[in-house]
Design a protein around this motif. Structure first.
Motif, PDB file in Angstrom:
ATOM      1  N   CYS A 643      41.803  26.671  36.148  1.00  0.00           N
ATOM      2  CA  CYS A 643      42.439  27.741  36.921  1.00  0.00           C
ATOM      3  C   CYS A 643      43.937  27.810  36.655  1.00  0.00           C
ATOM      4  N   ALA A 644      44.541  28.903  37.126  1.00  0.00           N
ATOM      5  CA  ALA A 644      45.967  29.142  36.928  1.00  0.00           C
ATOM      6  C   ALA A 644      46.809  28.595  38.069  1.00  0.00           C
ATOM      7  N   TRP A 645      46.203  28.426  39.237  1.00  0.00           N
ATOM      8  CA  TRP A 645      46.946  27.929  40.398  1.00  0.00           C
ATOM      9  C   TRP A 645      46.096  26.920  41.157  1.00  0.00           C
ATOM     10  N   GLN A 646      46.732  25.860  41.602  1.00  0.00           N
ATOM     11  CA  GLN A 646      46.053  24.817  42.368  1.00  0.00           C
ATOM     12  C   GLN A 646      45.378  25.377  43.607  1.00  0.00           C
ATOM     13  N   HIS A 647      45.986  26.393  44.208  1.00  0.00           N
ATOM     14  CA  HIS A 647      45.471  26.885  45.486  1.00  0.00           C
ATOM     15  C   HIS A 647      44.166  27.666  45.356  1.00  0.00           C
ATOM     16  N   LEU A 648      43.832  28.087  44.125  1.00  0.00           N
ATOM     17  CA  LEU A 648      42.521  28.694  43.932  1.00  0.00           C
ATOM     18  C   LEU A 648      41.429  27.656  44.160  1.00  0.00           C
ATOM     19  N   ILE A 649      41.711  26.401  43.817  1.00  0.00           N
ATOM     20  CA  ILE A 649      40.758  25.323  44.088  1.00  0.00           C
ATOM     21  C   ILE A 649      40.707  25.039  45.579  1.00  0.00           C
ATOM     22  N   GLU A 650      41.890  24.958  46.198  1.00  0.00           N
ATOM     23  CA  GLU A 650      41.948  24.631  47.622  1.00  0.00           C
ATOM     24  C   GLU A 650      41.208  25.668  48.467  1.00  0.00           C
ATOM     25  N   TYR A 651      41.284  26.945  48.039  1.00  0.00           N
ATOM     26  CA  TYR A 651      40.607  27.989  48.796  1.00  0.00           C
ATOM     27  C   TYR A 651      39.230  28.330  48.235  1.00  0.00           C
ATOM     28  N   SER A 652      38.769  27.541  47.237  1.00  0.00           N
ATOM     29  CA  SER A 652      37.438  27.728  46.630  1.00  0.00           C
ATOM     30  C   SER A 652      37.255  29.158  46.135  1.00  0.00           C
ATOM     31  N   ARG A 653      38.276  29.654  45.422  1.00  0.00           N
ATOM     32  CA  ARG A 653      38.230  31.030  44.929  1.00  0.00           C
ATOM     33  C   ARG A 653      37.644  31.060  43.523  1.00  0.00           C
ATOM     34  N   ALA A 654      36.376  30.678  43.402  1.00  0.00           N
ATOM     35  CA  ALA A 654      35.754  30.568  42.086  1.00  0.00           C
ATOM     36  C   ALA A 654      35.544  31.926  41.419  1.00  0.00           C
ATOM     37  N   ASN A 655      35.588  33.018  42.185  1.00  0.00           N
ATOM     38  CA  ASN A 655      35.364  34.345  41.612  1.00  0.00           C
ATOM     39  C   ASN A 655      36.673  35.038  41.257  1.00  0.00           C
ATOM     40  N   ASP A 656      37.782  34.366  41.374  1.00  0.00           N
ATOM     41  CA  ASP A 656      39.083  34.941  41.082  1.00  0.00           C
ATOM     42  C   ASP A 656      39.294  35.007  39.573  1.00  0.00           C
ATOM     43  N   LYS A 657      40.062  36.026  39.096  1.00  0.00           N
ATOM     44  CA  LYS A 657      40.343  36.143  37.669  1.00  0.00           C
ATOM     45  C   LYS A 657      41.209  34.995  37.168  1.00  0.00           C
ATOM     46  N   GLY A 658      41.898  34.336  38.086  1.00  0.00           N
ATOM     47  CA  GLY A 658      42.728  33.202  37.711  1.00  0.00           C
ATOM     48  C   GLY A 658      41.953  31.908  37.593  1.00  0.00           C
ATOM     49  N   MET A 659      40.627  31.974  37.559  1.00  0.00           N
ATOM     50  CA  MET A 659      39.820  30.757  37.476  1.00  0.00           C
ATOM     51  C   MET A 659      38.542  31.008  36.687  1.00  0.00           C
ATOM     52  N   ILE A 660      38.132  29.985  35.951  1.00  0.00           N
ATOM     53  CA  ILE A 660      36.835  29.998  35.264  1.00  0.00           C
ATOM     54  C   ILE A 660      36.142  28.671  35.558  1.00  0.00           C
ATOM     55  N   VAL A 661      34.856  28.744  35.860  1.00  0.00           N
ATOM     56  CA  VAL A 661      34.035  27.547  35.989  1.00  0.00           C
ATOM     57  C   VAL A 661      33.222  27.436  34.706  1.00  0.00           C
ATOM     58  N   SER A 662      33.412  26.341  33.988  1.00  0.00           N
ATOM     59  CA  SER A 662      32.846  26.218  32.646  1.00  0.00           C
ATOM     60  C   SER A 662      31.323  26.174  32.664  1.00  0.00           C
ATOM     61  N   ILE A 663      30.753  26.599  31.542  1.00  0.00           N
ATOM     62  CA  ILE A 663      29.331  26.406  31.286  1.00  0.00           C
ATOM     63  C   ILE A 663      29.183  25.164  30.400  1.00  0.00           C
ATOM     64  N   ASN A 664      27.971  24.686  30.236  1.00  0.00           N
ATOM     65  CA  ASN A 664      27.732  23.540  29.353  1.00  0.00           C
ATOM     66  C   ASN A 664      27.825  24.028  27.908  1.00  0.00           C
ATOM     67  N   THR A 665      28.826  23.529  27.173  1.00  0.00           N
ATOM     68  CA  THR A 665      29.033  24.004  25.801  1.00  0.00           C
ATOM     69  C   THR A 665      28.341  23.134  24.761  1.00  0.00           C
ATOM     70  N   GLY A 666      27.690  22.062  25.196  1.00  0.00           N
ATOM     71  CA  GLY A 666      27.012  21.189  24.242  1.00  0.00           C
ATOM     72  C   GLY A 666      27.997  20.581  23.257  1.00  0.00           C
ATOM     73  N   ASP A 667      27.700  20.690  21.965  1.00  0.00           N
ATOM     74  CA  ASP A 667      28.572  20.139  20.930  1.00  0.00           C
ATOM     75  C   ASP A 667      29.620  21.141  20.454  1.00  0.00           C
ATOM     76  N   GLU A 668      29.609  22.333  21.015  1.00  0.00           N
ATOM     77  CA  GLU A 668      30.573  23.356  20.592  1.00  0.00           C
ATOM     78  C   GLU A 668      31.930  23.113  21.256  1.00  0.00           C
ATOM     79  N   VAL A 669      32.997  23.146  20.458  1.00  0.00           N
ATOM     80  CA  VAL A 669      34.355  23.006  20.977  1.00  0.00           C
ATOM     81  C   VAL A 669      34.866  24.388  21.376  1.00  0.00           C
TER      82      VAL A 669
END
Length: 683
Positions: A643-669
């Motif tokens: 995320c771009a700001w710590q407070h997006l985590i504190e407020y659990s703003r997972a749907n904000d444009k300033g945050m991405i929750v990763s997918i499993n990328t396997g062996d791909e970098v």
């Protein structure tokens, strides 16, 4: 009365008491110091008799010396040997004291006698070319007993000296809010601690570096670097140098205020802060890390990482019991690691940050203004050099487009400046009662980003009428900016307004880019249709169409047959555009002068902050923000929050444009990057 033992004599006593297995781990520098000191005391029969067993220990060391089995980044434990080798390479042997020449000569001899060139490859190869010079120096300079020139370079101390130090009770240690209750030993210059720092003890080294041969369970602070051979589970602070150690364990705190932190591994440290880089040779398990750049040789498993430029690891892992949060920030300050600031220091830091924000805004405006001057000059050249029917109407249409683009560009620069200033509201701050309330800019209030935006838009309006829709956009942006100036707004409120501003910026950018593309396409058609396209192409290639225009008009005034061109240049519409160019050239000079003034003021603040308060300005204030957005690169488990700001985590703003929750990328970098607009994008 017997004189107290010097540090090197204590070292010699310590070495003589070691069993063979431990003696084999004594470093070349330490065994050489023992040999050189003993040699310097050959005229003292009492000392010769007292330490006569050293010769046997030297033989044992030569026979059994072995490399350390411990893997650590705190291996630079031989500062004296390193410094004297460097001076020899620099051609300074003739400046050395006799005991310094003896030291290097004995170091080479002991390393060579061991027959283990793989251990001592560097000192042997570095010293071999200078053996003759060292011999001559030894023959021509008298030897001083006790090696005063060397003892002036470095101080030796031992764990028992720490434990016997003066008892103290302080709330602030090395500028951070860490209480100390127990023995505190304060030394000056480079210090080698032979042993550990116990949990109840603290060691403070002023105007030097500290080298610890054991572990740090207590507290260590040094003006320069801190090199700890073994693990750290206490507190270690380096003001101006690096922190290098083995493992950071069990709620350890490691802070390098102006340098780097290097360790072999890290497991649940309380805080690791580096002004520049954090490098971990193996893996990270939990903990909190703040830096410009972080590189991990293996995996990161849980914890929090905040970086302003780059984070790299083999794999980023998380689990329900050990979540992983990565915050890609614009900048860090001393408040992020908990520097305790006085009222004056807090104001000075805030003023420096505001000056840097103003410089960033002015640099944006300077780039916009110079580009517009060049484009306007290009339009005049098209008109003066072309004779097609309807050319004037088409150029006026391009000018109208350019005026709208100019308005959009200034709105974009204003939004960036306003959001940059607002981000300070999301950073950790000291209570106002500690900092003395809102900081001022001294010597008069500086122009705020909002006031600068108003001024820029008013200057544009003075050049001609502004369309109604642009007025509405202006009021939307200014209204949001005024809201962000309210002191009582919560951090959640700040985030909401910033989110709306960034969305508006995206809308403005889309309109500006589309209009700029359309205007450029129309210009390209006109450029290819006029006879003198070569002049236009040369001006564009040199990015100096204002200069080409000035040269063209000057040449026309001096030559006959250019009356028609001069008449066209003096038409009212062209004179208005030329006046706009002159205004922009004047404004560019004003921006340059203001930027230089602000940079000078930042340098003065930096000097005063360090001289009076021993507080360092962050690199983002001294050098400006990184041109590219912060990036995290590696393989990812599903569920890592970037995320771009710590407070997006504190407020659990997972749907904000300033945050991405990763997918499993396997062996791909893959990489996740923070954009200029404060969004996170997969790249």
């Amino acid at each position: 009365m017997t004189e107290p033992m010097t540090g090197i004599e204590k070292l010699l006593t310590h070495v003589l008491a070691l069993p063979v297995n431990d003696l084999a781990q004594v470093r070349l520098e330490d065994i050489t110091l023992c040999a050189a000191w003993y040699y310097s005391q050959q005229q003292d029969a009492e000392i010769v008799a007292k330490y006569q067993g050293l010769r046997q220990h030297l033989d044992l060391w030569v026979t059994h010396v072995a490399p350390s089995p411990i893997k650590t980044e705190g291996h630079r434990q031989q500062p004296l040997l390193r410094a004297l080798i460097r001076e020899a390479i620099q051609g300074r042997i003739e400046e050395m004291a006799r005991e310094e020449a003896d030291f290097l000569y004995f170091a080479y001899d002991l390393a060579l006698r061991s027959g283990r060139e793989y251990i001592f490859e560097r000192p042997l190869s570095c010293l071999k070319p200078f053996l003759r010079e060292l011999e001559r120096r030894r023959e021509t300079v008298a030897l001083a007993p006790g090696m005063p020139a060397i003892t002036a370079r470095i101080t030796f101390c031992f764990t028992d000296e720490l434990q016997r130090a003066e008892q103290r009770d302080v709330k602030i240690f090395a500028g951070i809010n860490v209480p100390v209750r127990g023995p505190v030993l304060m030394l000056r210059g480079d210090v080698k601690l032979m042993g550990n720092i116990p949990a109840e003890c603290a060691l403070v080294v002023e105007a030097g570096s500290c080298y610890v041969s054991g572990t740090v369970l207590g507290k260590l602070a040094a003006t320069n670097s801190c090199d700890v051979f073994d693990n750290v589970s206490g507190v270690i602070v380096a003001r101006r140098g690096n922190v290098c150690t083995r493992n950071l364990l069990n709620q350890a705190t490691a802070i390098s205020k102006e340098g780097n932190v290097l360790c072999y591994g890290a497991e649940t440290p309380r805080l690791v802060f580096a002004c520049n880089d954090i490098e971990v040779t193996t893996s990270v398990i939990g903990g909190r890390f703040l830096c410009r750049r972080m590189k991990v040789g293996e995996d990161v498993d849980g914890g929090t990482i905040q970086a302003t430029e780059k984070v790299e690891a083999h794999c980023f892992r998380q689990s329900p019991n050990r979540p992983l949060y990565i915050v890609l920030r614009r900048g860090l300050t001393c408040q992020d690691y908990g520097e305790v600031l006085t009222q004056e220091a807090a104001k000075m830091l805030s003023n420096a940050i505001k000056l840097r924000q103003r410089i960033t805004n002015l640099e944006d405006l300077l780039q916009i203004t110079e580009r517009e001057s060049d484009q306007y000059a290009g339009n005049i050249l098209l008109y003066l050099l072309g004779e097609e029917a309807g050319l004037e109407d088409r150029l006026q249409q391009i000018q109208q487009m350019r005026r709208r683009v100019a308005f959009y560009e200034r709105l974009r620069a204003g939004v960036r400046a306003i959001t940059l200033a607002a981000e300070d509201r999301l950073a950790p701050q000291q209570p106002e009662e500690e900092t003395g309330g809102e900081p001022d800019m001294a010597a008069g209030e500086e122009t705020t980003p909002l006031e600068q935006l108003r001024r820029e838009l008013m200057l544009l309006a003075s050049e001609g009428a502004i369309d109604r829709d642009l007025h509405e956009l202006r009021e939307e942006v200014l209204s949001s900016g005024r809201r962000l100036q309210r002191r009582g707004m919560s951090r959640e409120g700040v985030l909401q307004v910033m989110t709306r501003l960034l969305a508006k910026d995206e809308e403005i950018s889309g309109k500006a880019d589309a209009l700029e593309k359309q205007a450029s396409a129309m210009e390209a058609v006109l450029e290819h249709s006029i006879e003198r396209a070569a002049i236009i192409e040369r001006a564009k290639a040199e990015c100096a169409r204002v200069e080409v225009l000035d040269q063209l008009l000057l040449a026309a005034r001096k030559r006959r047959g250019k009356e028609a061109l001069l008449r066209r240049a003096n038409e009212r519409s062209i004179k208005l555009v030329r006046r706009n160019i002159e205004n922009r050239v004047s404004r560019s000079a004003e921006y340059h002068a203001t930027i230089n003034d602000f940079q000078g003021r930042i340098r003065k603040i930096r000097e005063k902050l360090w001289e009076i308060h021993q507080v360092s300005l962050p690199n983002t204030v001294l050098e400006g923000l990184a041109t590219a957005g912060a990036t995290v690169t590696g393989r990812f488990d599903a569920g890592v929050w970037v995320c771009a700001w710590q407070h997006l985590i504190e407020y659990s703003r997972a749907n904000d444009k300033g945050m991405i929750v990763s997918i499993n990328t396997g062996d791909e970098v893959v990489s996740y990057t923070r954009t200029e607009k404060g969004t996170i994008e997969a790249t």
